[in-house]
Enzyme design. Sequence first.
Site, mmCIF file in Angstrom:
data_model
loop_
_atom_site.group_PDB
_atom_site.id
_atom_site.type_symbol
_atom_site.label_atom_id
_atom_site.label_comp_id
_atom_site.label_asym_id
_atom_site.label_seq_id
_atom_site.Cartn_x
_atom_site.Cartn_y
_atom_site.Cartn_z
ATOM 1 N N TYR A 168 -69.754 -15.528 18.104
ATOM 2 C CA TYR A 168 -68.261 -16.118 17.033
ATOM 3 C C TYR A 168 -67.407 -15.200 17.197
ATOM 4 C CZ TYR A 168 -69.068 -10.763 14.840
ATOM 5 O OH TYR A 168 -68.116 -9.900 15.110
ATOM 6 N N GLY A 182 -65.744 -1.749 15.338
ATOM 7 C CA GLY A 182 -65.616 -3.148 15.363
ATOM 8 C C GLY A 182 -65.615 -3.611 13.311
ATOM 9 N N HIS A 186 -62.402 -7.258 5.271
ATOM 10 C CA HIS A 186 -61.552 -8.019 5.356
ATOM 11 C C HIS A 186 -61.636 -9.597 4.949
ATOM 12 C CE1 HIS A 186 -64.380 -10.428 7.788
ATOM 13 N NE2 HIS A 186 -64.790 -9.695 7.749
ATOM 14 N N CYS A 204 -69.120 -6.118 8.556
ATOM 15 C CA CYS A 204 -67.755 -5.762 8.011
ATOM 16 C C CYS A 204 -68.095 -6.013 6.454
ATOM 17 C CB CYS A 204 -66.954 -6.551 8.382
ATOM 18 S SG CYS A 204 -66.761 -6.804 10.480
ATOM 19 N N ASN A 206 -66.903 -8.314 3.407
ATOM 20 C CA ASN A 206 -66.729 -9.153 3.630
ATOM 21 C C ASN A 206 -66.009 -9.116 1.919
ATOM 22 O OD1 ASN A 206 -68.323 -11.891 5.158
ATOM 23 N ND2 ASN A 206 -66.819 -10.228 5.241
#
Length: 239
Positions: A168, A182, A186, A204, A206
């Site tokens: 992605y 990484g 966010h 991550c 979200n």
Amino acid sequence: MFTSKPSRRARKGATRRVVATIIGAAAVTLMLPMTAGAAPVTVIPGLPPVEVPEGWEIPEVPGVPQIPGAPSTPKTTTPEPPPTTTETPKGPAIPNVKTSTGWIAMADDATHQITWWHNGNQVKTMPISMGSDKHPTPNGVYYTKEKYRDMYMDSSTYGVPVDSAEGYRTYVEYATRMSWDGIFIHAAPWSVEQQGRSNVSHGCINISTENGKWVFNTIPRDTPIVVRGTIGPDYIPGS
């Protein structure tokens, strides 16, 4: 027998007394109808009569007997207030981790929520979506690092080609780095429906755009974020 006639002055005085008596009796007779509806008169031994106006009450003094004929004052009691109880704040317990900023956060996979504390006080809770079963977010204590108002996230940075099935390249806003390999917290408006319900990210955390902006503007660098309850491995600090 010697008899003396009363003087003219004495006769006049007696006459005046008789006239005054008659006038006084007439005045009392005329006043009776007017006083029939008057306020009650309280008589206290040794003192002149006291007229109590209508609607007034004579307070009851503790230890002093009630005056006969005086209107009684109903006793009233003030109800005691119910005992106060301290409400326990809702939410998880604050993690026992060191913080140099006063802020601590915990992302819990069981509830899909991240909770923020400042100086020991719970400040904010927000729904999240963490790494999916294929890309679970590791458990452990992270510390926030640099921030990006916007950026492109590229799977090639951790070895997955962009043009592969799992690859992605995504534009994101309000990104705060949590690890050097990484993982960020966010804004992810595309996963708002899953936030608070399920995990769909590549690792991550979200959150909504509004919450991402809050984290970006509020949380300083080196703030600990605890991740717990995922199916992922343990996070290696510093990675």
